[in-house]
Structure formats: C-alpha cells, structure tokens
Design a protein around this motif. Sequence first.
Motif, PDB file in Angstrom:
ATOM      1  N   ALA A 214      14.238  -7.787  -2.759  1.00 37.64           N
ATOM      2  CA  ALA A 214      13.899  -7.056  -3.982  1.00 37.64           C
ATOM      3  C   ALA A 214      13.012  -5.856  -3.688  1.00 37.64           C
ATOM      4  N   LEU A 215      12.368  -5.825  -2.521  1.00 39.57           N
ATOM      5  CA  LEU A 215      11.478  -4.716  -2.182  1.00 39.57           C
ATOM      6  C   LEU A 215      12.207  -3.543  -1.533  1.00 39.57           C
ATOM      7  N   CYS A 216      13.454  -3.723  -1.163  1.00 39.28           N
ATOM      8  CA  CYS A 216      14.163  -2.672  -0.424  1.00 39.28           C
ATOM      9  C   CYS A 216      14.311  -1.395  -1.243  1.00 39.28           C
ATOM     10  N   ASP A 217      14.716  -1.529  -2.500  1.00 39.04           N
ATOM     11  CA  ASP A 217      14.900  -0.343  -3.336  1.00 39.04           C
ATOM     12  C   ASP A 217      13.571   0.342  -3.625  1.00 39.04           C
ATOM     13  N   ILE A 218      12.508  -0.437  -3.777  1.00 40.92           N
ATOM     14  CA  ILE A 218      11.194   0.152  -4.001  1.00 40.92           C
ATOM     15  C   ILE A 218      10.776   0.977  -2.793  1.00 40.92           C
ATOM     16  N   ALA A 219      10.974   0.430  -1.605  1.00 37.36           N
ATOM     17  CA  ALA A 219      10.604   1.156  -0.383  1.00 37.36           C
ATOM     18  C   ALA A 219      11.389   2.454  -0.260  1.00 37.36           C
ATOM     19  N   MET A 220      12.664   2.407  -0.621  1.00 37.83           N
ATOM     20  CA  MET A 220      13.491   3.609  -0.545  1.00 37.83           C
ATOM     21  C   MET A 220      13.030   4.655  -1.555  1.00 37.83           C
ATOM     22  N   GLY A 221      12.683   4.189  -2.769  1.00 41.38           N
ATOM     23  CA  GLY A 221      12.224   5.121  -3.779  1.00 41.38           C
ATOM     24  C   GLY A 221      10.901   5.765  -3.424  1.00 41.38           C
ATOM     25  N   VAL A 222       9.982   4.992  -2.850  1.00 42.25           N
ATOM     26  CA  VAL A 222       8.677   5.529  -2.468  1.00 42.25           C
ATOM     27  C   VAL A 222       8.818   6.571  -1.371  1.00 42.25           C
ATOM     28  N   THR A 223       9.636   6.297  -0.368  1.00 41.07           N
ATOM     29  CA  THR A 223       9.819   7.265   0.721  1.00 41.07           C
ATOM     30  C   THR A 223      10.509   8.529   0.230  1.00 41.07           C
ATOM     31  N   ASN A 224      11.301   8.438  -0.837  1.00 42.62           N
ATOM     32  CA  ASN A 224      11.904   9.635  -1.415  1.00 42.62           C
ATOM     33  C   ASN A 224      10.853  10.555  -2.037  1.00 42.62           C
ATOM     34  N   PHE A 225       9.703  10.009  -2.361  1.00 40.74           N
ATOM     35  CA  PHE A 225       8.592  10.827  -2.840  1.00 40.74           C
ATOM     36  C   PHE A 225       7.833  11.464  -1.679  1.00 40.74           C
ATOM     37  N   GLY A 226       8.230  11.196  -0.468  1.00 40.30           N
ATOM     38  CA  GLY A 226       7.526  11.723   0.692  1.00 40.30           C
ATOM     39  C   GLY A 226       6.266  10.950   1.033  1.00 40.30           C
ATOM     40  N   LEU A 227       6.169   9.718   0.532  1.00 41.75           N
ATOM     41  CA  LEU A 227       4.988   8.895   0.755  1.00 41.75           C
ATOM     42  C   LEU A 227       5.287   7.777   1.748  1.00 41.75           C
ATOM     43  N   GLU A 228       4.223   7.129   2.193  1.00 45.61           N
ATOM     44  CA  GLU A 228       4.355   6.010   3.112  1.00 45.61           C
ATOM     45  C   GLU A 228       4.095   4.713   2.357  1.00 45.61           C
ATOM     46  N   ILE A 229       4.787   3.669   2.769  1.00 49.63           N
ATOM     47  CA  ILE A 229       4.613   2.365   2.132  1.00 49.63           C
ATOM     48  C   ILE A 229       4.449   1.303   3.218  1.00 49.63           C
ATOM     49  N   GLU A 230       3.521   0.396   2.992  1.00 54.14           N
ATOM     50  CA  GLU A 230       3.303  -0.728   3.897  1.00 54.14           C
ATOM     51  C   GLU A 230       3.353  -2.010   3.091  1.00 54.14           C
ATOM     52  N   THR A 231       4.105  -2.986   3.567  1.00 55.16           N
ATOM     53  CA  THR A 231       4.195  -4.269   2.887  1.00 55.16           C
ATOM     54  C   THR A 231       3.771  -5.375   3.844  1.00 55.16           C
ATOM     55  N   ILE A 232       2.876  -6.232   3.388  1.00 56.02           N
ATOM     56  CA  ILE A 232       2.373  -7.344   4.198  1.00 56.02           C
ATOM     57  C   ILE A 232       2.677  -8.642   3.459  1.00 56.02           C
ATOM     58  N   PRO A 233       3.414  -9.569   4.081  1.00 61.63           N
ATOM     59  CA  PRO A 233       3.706 -10.840   3.407  1.00 61.63           C
ATOM     60  C   PRO A 233       2.459 -11.701   3.277  1.00 61.63           C
ATOM     61  N   MET A 234       2.310 -12.302   2.102  1.00 62.62           N
ATOM     62  CA  MET A 234       1.158 -13.141   1.810  1.00 62.62           C
ATOM     63  C   MET A 234       1.635 -14.522   1.370  1.00 62.62           C
ATOM     64  N   TYR A 235       0.713 -15.484   1.424  1.00 62.36           N
ATOM     65  CA  TYR A 235       1.007 -16.847   0.997  1.00 62.36           C
ATOM     66  C   TYR A 235       0.039 -17.219  -0.113  1.00 62.36           C
TER      67      TYR A 235
ATOM     68  N   THR B  60       0.852  -1.186   0.000  1.00 62.40           N
ATOM     69  CA  THR B  60       0.000   0.000   0.000  1.00 62.40           C
ATOM     70  C   THR B  60       0.888   1.237   0.000  1.00 62.40           C
ATOM     71  N   ILE B  61       0.705   2.107  -0.984  1.00 62.00           N
ATOM     72  CA  ILE B  61       1.430   3.370  -1.086  1.00 62.00           C
ATOM     73  C   ILE B  61       0.434   4.493  -0.842  1.00 62.00           C
ATOM     74  N   SER B  62       0.728   5.373   0.102  1.00 64.05           N
ATOM     75  CA  SER B  62      -0.269   6.378   0.466  1.00 64.05           C
ATOM     76  C   SER B  62       0.399   7.663   0.930  1.00 64.05           C
ATOM     77  N   TYR B  63      -0.411   8.729   0.988  1.00 64.01           N
ATOM     78  CA  TYR B  63       0.035   9.980   1.575  1.00 64.01           C
ATOM     79  C   TYR B  63       0.121   9.830   3.083  1.00 64.01           C
ATOM     80  N   PRO B  64       1.074  10.505   3.721  1.00 66.08           N
ATOM     81  CA  PRO B  64       1.030  10.580   5.185  1.00 66.08           C
ATOM     82  C   PRO B  64      -0.160  11.429   5.623  1.00 66.08           C
ATOM     83  N   VAL B  65      -0.550  11.303   6.869  1.00 70.46           N
ATOM     84  CA  VAL B  65      -1.733  12.007   7.367  1.00 70.46           C
ATOM     85  C   VAL B  65      -1.547  13.515   7.295  1.00 70.46           C
TER      86      VAL B  65
END
Length: 261
Positions: free
Chosen positions: A96-117, A41-46
């Motif tokens: 593989a998600l580490c660079d994505i998380a870093m890039g998203v936070t550089n946009f000033g956004l929040e990211i949440e990752t939940i592992p699924m099966y 989930t990629i979203s704006y901070p509050v």
Amino acid sequence: MPSAVILFGTTLCFIVLLNCGGHGQVIPPTIDADWEYYMITISYPVQGMPLYARPSYVAAAQLLYNYLPKVKPIHTFKVAGEPKVLAIVKVSFPGALCDIAMGVTNFGLEIETIPMYAFEAFATFVGVQRDLTFTPLRALPCSRVYLFETVVESPGELSAYTEVMRNYTTEVLRLRSAGIIMDAYKYLSVVPNRFAVFSCGTPSFFDQMMMSLNSLNADYGIYAVERAVSLVSWNPYKGKDALCHVSNFHEGVFGFGKKKK
C-alpha cells in the motif's frame, strides 16, 4: 491454563491451549499484532530543490491521507526547524506504500520508510499485564511533542532479557496511561532493541528525567536515548498551509491517488 510459544523460522505463533476437549485456539498477542506500522519521513533533498517548491512537502504529506483505508495515518508531525514531515501510519499490507512513495518522489522529495512493530504486542510477548497492553493508541493535545529513540540492551540469558524488556515496556505503558508518553513503537527486528517513544512535556522536564539514567540502567539493562527530535502536531488538511496552491487556482497539488473529499 498451560501455554506454549512455538517459533517457526521468523514467525512467532502464540498458542494458548484451552480445556475444551483437547482443542487449541490461536490467539495473537494483541489485536494489532499482525498489522504493520511504518515511520515515514518526507523531506527535501540536500541539494537541488528550487525555491518555488517550498510548499511541496505539504502536498506530499497529504498523500498519506489519500489512500484511506489501506493506509491509516496515526500521527502526522512537522519536524521543528527542518523542512520535514514525520508520520506514523498503519497499513493493511506493505504494498500500500508503493504508490505513496512514487507520488512523493514525483514532487522531487525524498521519502524514508522504517517498519515498526506495535509496542503493545511486544509488551504482551514479554509478559506485561494485559490491562496495560490493551490501552488504545492515544494522541494527546500536546503543545510540545518529542520523539525519543531509545535503545535497551539486556546482557545475559533469555530469562534476563525477558525481565529487562518486561520492566521497560511496563514503565513506558504506565507513563502513557499517566499522559506523559503519547505513544510508542518498536523498530522491527533491530538488535539491540530500539524503540520510538512520543512524549509530551518541556525540555527541563525531560532533562530531569535524563538525570535518572543511572538508576534506569539498574532496572532496564543498558538503556540509552540515541536521538531526541522536536515535533509539531499537524494535520495537512487543516491550517493556513493545508493545501499547495498552483497559480490562482485553489486546487491542491497531488501525486497519485484520490483527493480526500
């Protein structure tokens, strides 16, 4: 054909003994059993997001496609009525998600990752017939998509648990083959078992389904829908808001990684 399931710590090893001179062969539940899925989930901070950053979450969502094939987006949605992007991705390894998380936070956004099966892998584990579990992932052209987070809890011993989960996963897979359910996943190592079910239909259709909740409880143990989220199917590389433009230059704003050609 005898079979055995052996538990080593937190790793489940599925072993099928074959009549081949006493030799055994290790067979995973499904082809996706050892892959990892994540709900992102990629979203704006509050607070604190300036107005000019409005399209930034669109560009951030494009990062999901910049790391192919290590990260493969299965579904990408906009959350209706909220400045959020919700996606299901398949990764070859968690890093593989580490660079994505870093890039998203550089946009000033929040990211949440939940592992699924993989839902099919869990269904195979509890004994669902194989012709249902090998149905491929589907993305139906639905005008309305809903995410239902369901919880299924089975009181009693292991045999009762297995029966309840087998009944539930069988019904979900049958509804998927009928086109009502689009896709499903199991939250990894959450007790009681929690599932993410993506379904197609109208609000009145689902309201009628909820009226049958008491009968569902009779077959599925303690069954409940914790949250329903309205989604819009979306590809960040197509459509009028596909790219985040800067000034008069028709170039997308990207964090890390390569822009998809």
